[in-house]
Design an enzyme around this catalytic site. Structure first.
Site, PDB file in Angstrom:
ATOM      1  N   SER A  56       0.736  -1.260   0.137  1.00 59.01           N
ATOM      2  CA  SER A  56      -0.093   0.047  -0.058  1.00 59.01           C
ATOM      3  C   SER A  56       0.786   1.309   0.017  1.00 59.01           C
ATOM      4  CB  SER A  56      -1.038   0.114   1.097  1.00 59.01           C
ATOM      5  OG  SER A  56      -0.236   0.000   2.437  1.00 59.01           O
ATOM      6  N   GLN A  77      -8.175  -3.325 -23.981  1.00 58.30           N
ATOM      7  CA  GLN A  77      -7.566  -4.043 -22.732  1.00 58.30           C
ATOM      8  C   GLN A  77      -7.047  -3.281 -21.730  1.00 58.30           C
ATOM      9  OE1 GLN A  77      -5.260  -7.583 -24.618  1.00 58.30           O
ATOM     10  NE2 GLN A  77      -5.124  -6.277 -26.157  1.00 58.30           N
ATOM     11  N   LEU A  78      -6.300  -2.279 -22.308  1.00 54.72           N
ATOM     12  CA  LEU A  78      -5.685  -1.278 -21.083  1.00 54.72           C
ATOM     13  C   LEU A  78      -6.663  -0.656 -20.153  1.00 54.72           C
ATOM     14  CD1 LEU A  78      -3.000   0.279 -20.311  1.00 54.72           C
ATOM     15  CD2 LEU A  78      -3.667   2.080 -21.934  1.00 54.72           C
ATOM     16  N   HIS A  81      -7.948  -2.209 -16.800  1.00 53.28           N
ATOM     17  CA  HIS A  81      -7.274  -1.947 -15.586  1.00 53.28           C
ATOM     18  C   HIS A  81      -8.027  -0.733 -14.915  1.00 53.28           C
ATOM     19  CE1 HIS A  81      -4.062  -4.752 -16.016  1.00 53.28           C
ATOM     20  NE2 HIS A  81      -4.501  -4.683 -17.526  1.00 53.28           N
ATOM     21  N   GLN A  89      -8.132   9.908 -27.139  1.00 54.06           N
ATOM     22  CA  GLN A  89      -8.869  10.568 -28.239  1.00 54.06           C
ATOM     23  C   GLN A  89     -10.094  10.193 -28.448  1.00 54.06           C
ATOM     24  OE1 GLN A  89      -6.796  10.085 -32.281  1.00 54.06           O
ATOM     25  NE2 GLN A  89      -6.640  12.090 -32.203  1.00 54.06           N
ATOM     26  N   ARG A 166     -18.652   6.520 -37.087  1.00 51.81           N
ATOM     27  CA  ARG A 166     -17.445   5.826 -36.785  1.00 51.81           C
ATOM     28  C   ARG A 166     -17.705   4.462 -36.305  1.00 51.81           C
ATOM     29  NH1 ARG A 166     -17.306   7.254 -30.235  1.00 51.81           N
ATOM     30  NH2 ARG A 166     -19.744   7.568 -30.056  1.00 51.81           N
ATOM     31  N   ARG A 193       0.644  -8.027 -17.874  1.00 54.74           N
ATOM     32  CA  ARG A 193       0.869  -7.838 -19.376  1.00 54.74           C
ATOM     33  C   ARG A 193       2.131  -8.191 -19.822  1.00 54.74           C
ATOM     34  NH1 ARG A 193      -4.279  -7.820 -20.821  1.00 54.74           N
ATOM     35  NH2 ARG A 193      -5.652  -6.561 -19.668  1.00 54.74           N
TER      36      ARG A 193
HETATM   37  C1  FAD Z   1      -3.744 -13.074 -20.687  1.00 54.79           C
HETATM   38  C2  FAD Z   1      -5.087 -12.169 -20.141  1.00 54.79           C
HETATM   39  C3  FAD Z   1      -6.267 -12.439 -20.820  1.00 54.79           C
HETATM   40  C4  FAD Z   1      -7.696 -12.000 -20.608  1.00 54.79           C
HETATM   41  N1  FAD Z   1      -8.632 -12.374 -21.178  1.00 54.79           N
HETATM   42  C5  FAD Z   1      -9.638 -11.683 -20.626  1.00 54.79           C
HETATM   43  C6  FAD Z   1     -11.120 -12.195 -21.249  1.00 54.79           C
HETATM   44  O1  FAD Z   1     -11.249 -13.168 -22.126  1.00 54.79           O
HETATM   45  N2  FAD Z   1     -12.186 -11.489 -21.153  1.00 54.79           N
HETATM   46  C7  FAD Z   1     -12.173 -10.597 -19.994  1.00 54.79           C
HETATM   47  O2  FAD Z   1     -13.230  -9.968 -20.054  1.00 54.79           O
HETATM   48  N3  FAD Z   1     -11.070  -9.947 -19.710  1.00 54.79           N
HETATM   49  C8  FAD Z   1      -9.744 -10.747 -19.931  1.00 54.79           C
HETATM   50  N4  FAD Z   1      -8.621 -10.059 -19.500  1.00 54.79           N
HETATM   51  C9  FAD Z   1      -8.556  -9.000 -18.551  1.00 54.79           C
HETATM   52  C10 FAD Z   1      -8.608  -9.231 -17.005  1.00 54.79           C
HETATM   53  O3  FAD Z   1      -9.750 -10.168 -16.618  1.00 54.79           O
HETATM   54  C11 FAD Z   1      -8.631  -8.056 -16.215  1.00 54.79           C
HETATM   55  O4  FAD Z   1      -9.826  -7.225 -16.488  1.00 54.79           O
HETATM   56  C12 FAD Z   1      -7.479  -6.957 -16.478  1.00 54.79           C
HETATM   57  O5  FAD Z   1      -6.488  -7.526 -16.582  1.00 54.79           O
HETATM   58  C13 FAD Z   1      -7.425  -5.898 -15.275  1.00 54.79           C
HETATM   59  O6  FAD Z   1      -6.793  -6.671 -14.275  1.00 54.79           O
HETATM   60  P1  FAD Z   1      -7.104  -6.208 -12.736  1.00 54.79           P
HETATM   61  O7  FAD Z   1      -8.576  -6.426 -12.611  1.00 54.79           O
HETATM   62  O8  FAD Z   1      -6.317  -7.083 -11.903  1.00 54.79           O
HETATM   63  O9  FAD Z   1      -6.589  -4.653 -12.704  1.00 54.79           O
HETATM   64  P2  FAD Z   1      -7.284  -3.317 -11.995  1.00 54.79           P
HETATM   65  O10 FAD Z   1      -8.464  -3.256 -12.647  1.00 54.79           O
HETATM   66  O11 FAD Z   1      -6.492  -2.158 -11.965  1.00 54.79           O
HETATM   67  O12 FAD Z   1      -7.478  -4.068 -10.610  1.00 54.79           O
HETATM   68  C14 FAD Z   1      -6.435  -4.098  -9.701  1.00 54.79           C
HETATM   69  C15 FAD Z   1      -6.753  -5.125  -8.674  1.00 54.79           C
HETATM   70  O13 FAD Z   1      -7.564  -4.362  -7.659  1.00 54.79           O
HETATM   71  C16 FAD Z   1      -8.426  -5.301  -7.130  1.00 54.79           C
HETATM   72  N5  FAD Z   1     -10.007  -4.919  -7.687  1.00 54.79           N
HETATM   73  C17 FAD Z   1     -10.230  -4.117  -8.537  1.00 54.79           C
HETATM   74  N6  FAD Z   1     -11.536  -4.035  -8.807  1.00 54.79           N
HETATM   75  C18 FAD Z   1     -12.216  -4.942  -8.059  1.00 54.79           C
HETATM   76  C19 FAD Z   1     -13.272  -5.146  -7.699  1.00 54.79           C
HETATM   77  N7  FAD Z   1     -14.250  -4.568  -8.165  1.00 54.79           N
HETATM   78  N8  FAD Z   1     -13.648  -6.222  -6.719  1.00 54.79           N
HETATM   79  C20 FAD Z   1     -12.708  -6.746  -6.224  1.00 54.79           C
HETATM   80  N9  FAD Z   1     -11.129  -6.437  -6.147  1.00 54.79           N
HETATM   81  C21 FAD Z   1     -11.043  -5.545  -7.320  1.00 54.79           C
HETATM   82  C22 FAD Z   1      -8.293  -6.763  -7.632  1.00 54.79           C
HETATM   83  O14 FAD Z   1      -7.176  -7.341  -6.877  1.00 54.79           O
HETATM   84  C23 FAD Z   1      -7.208  -6.378  -8.826  1.00 54.79           C
HETATM   85  O15 FAD Z   1      -6.403  -7.415  -9.191  1.00 54.79           O
HETATM   86  C24 FAD Z   1      -7.604 -10.897 -19.767  1.00 54.79           C
HETATM   87  C25 FAD Z   1      -6.411 -10.526 -18.954  1.00 54.79           C
HETATM   88  C26 FAD Z   1      -5.032 -11.061 -19.552  1.00 54.79           C
HETATM   89  C27 FAD Z   1      -3.791 -10.527 -18.942  1.00 54.79           C
END
Ligand code: FAD
Length: 257
Positions: A56, A77-78, A81, A89, A166, A193
């Protein structure tokens, strides 16, 4: 072409993290902690925090990136997060007279695939132009009928026309985005990633971002990289099977700087 710029970052970030972390375990005041922190204390505190998984305090340090030359496939995809801020844009307000697009390397290196791809992009542009014109005329006439001035009708009609035209644009469309992530989000981003299983374009972006970060805060991002740097491969059966090479690449001291 991919362009990654680290636009801004929290100054003295590693010191800030060490101060914040030290406060958790200290009875003295914040100012005194900051005044007494030496470089060696900062390094050892960062190492301790990362070892303990006490992440933290690293949320206090933010990084803003400007990224150009990427596809909407990547930004889709970005922005998944969630612990981050984005400004992208807009295709809603910016009319694309000739949209740029990203060609995946597997397509670019194959003559036939590339020709088909480019043809598809040209068709999309043509459809966009035609739809923009049709919709513009329709909206313009409606606004004139409703009593708008010509200038007002032109402005509103153009916006509404491109807003719907678009929809024919492909995922390959080039885009630009500015985003801010804190160090904890970034470590999570790199775990996911930088992995060989991540899609090629976002992996390329993640690696370029990590290079920029290692230049400014080498200690903080010393162990940043895919999930397999610490412990077994998190991908299970889907593993790339290259854990030794991946670890060597990401843990090298002067990693491609
Ligand atoms: C190889 C790969 C394949 C993927 N394939 C798919 C796919 O097929 N379909 C798809 O929809 N997505 C897919 N994703 C996206 C993935 O599921 C995540 O949405 C994305 O990587 C964002 O990660 P994150 O949630 O850890 O990040 P962030 O949103 O930045 O969250 C960071 C961390 O905060 C916590 N957090 C955030 N929000 C919450 C919440 N609401 N509740 C509880 N904890 C939370 C979790 O611990 C999380 O890891 C893929 C990702 C990768 C890397």
């Amino acid at each position: 072409m991919l362009k990654v710029q680290l636009l801004r970052y929290t100054p003295e970030g590693e010191k800030l993290i060490a101060s914040a972390a030290k406060l958790c375990y200290s009875s003295i005041g914040i100012g005194e902690i900051e005044d007494n922190l030496e470089t060696k204390d900062i390094d050892s505190f960062l190492n301790m925090l990362m070892g303990l998984g006490h992440e933290s305090p690293i949320e206090h340090v933010n990084f803003t990136f400007g990224v150009e030359g990427v596809s909407r496939t990547l930004t889709h995809q970005l922005v998944r997060h969630r612990i981050a801020s984005y400004s992208q844009q807009s295709q809603r307000y910016v009319k694309l007279d000739q949209f740029e697009y990203i060609i995946p390397p597997s397509i670019a290196e194959d003559e036939d695939a590339k020709a088909t791809f480019i043809e598809s992009m040209e068709t999309a542009q043509k459809s966009y132009d035609e739809l923009s014109n049709i919709l513009y005329k329709k909206h313009y006439n409606r606004y004139i009928d409703e009593g708008s001035s010509e200038k007002e009708a032109r402005r509103k009609a153009e916006k509404e026309a491109i807003e719907d035209a678009r929809y024919v644009f492909p995922n390959a469309c080039e885009t630009k985005i500015v985003f801010t992530m804190n160090a904890r989000t970034l470590l999570n981003f790199f775990r996911l990633r930088c992995c060989n299983r991540a899609q090629w374009e976002i992996r390329q972006l993640a690696i370029e971002m990590l290079k920029e970060l290692k230049k400014v805060y080498p200690n903080l991002f010393k162990y940043a990289g895919p999930g397999c740097l610490k412990g077994p491969c998190p991908e299970g059966n889907m593993t790339c099977g290259k854990i030794v090479e991946v670890r060597e690449k990401f843990l090298e001291e002067d990693w491609e700087l």
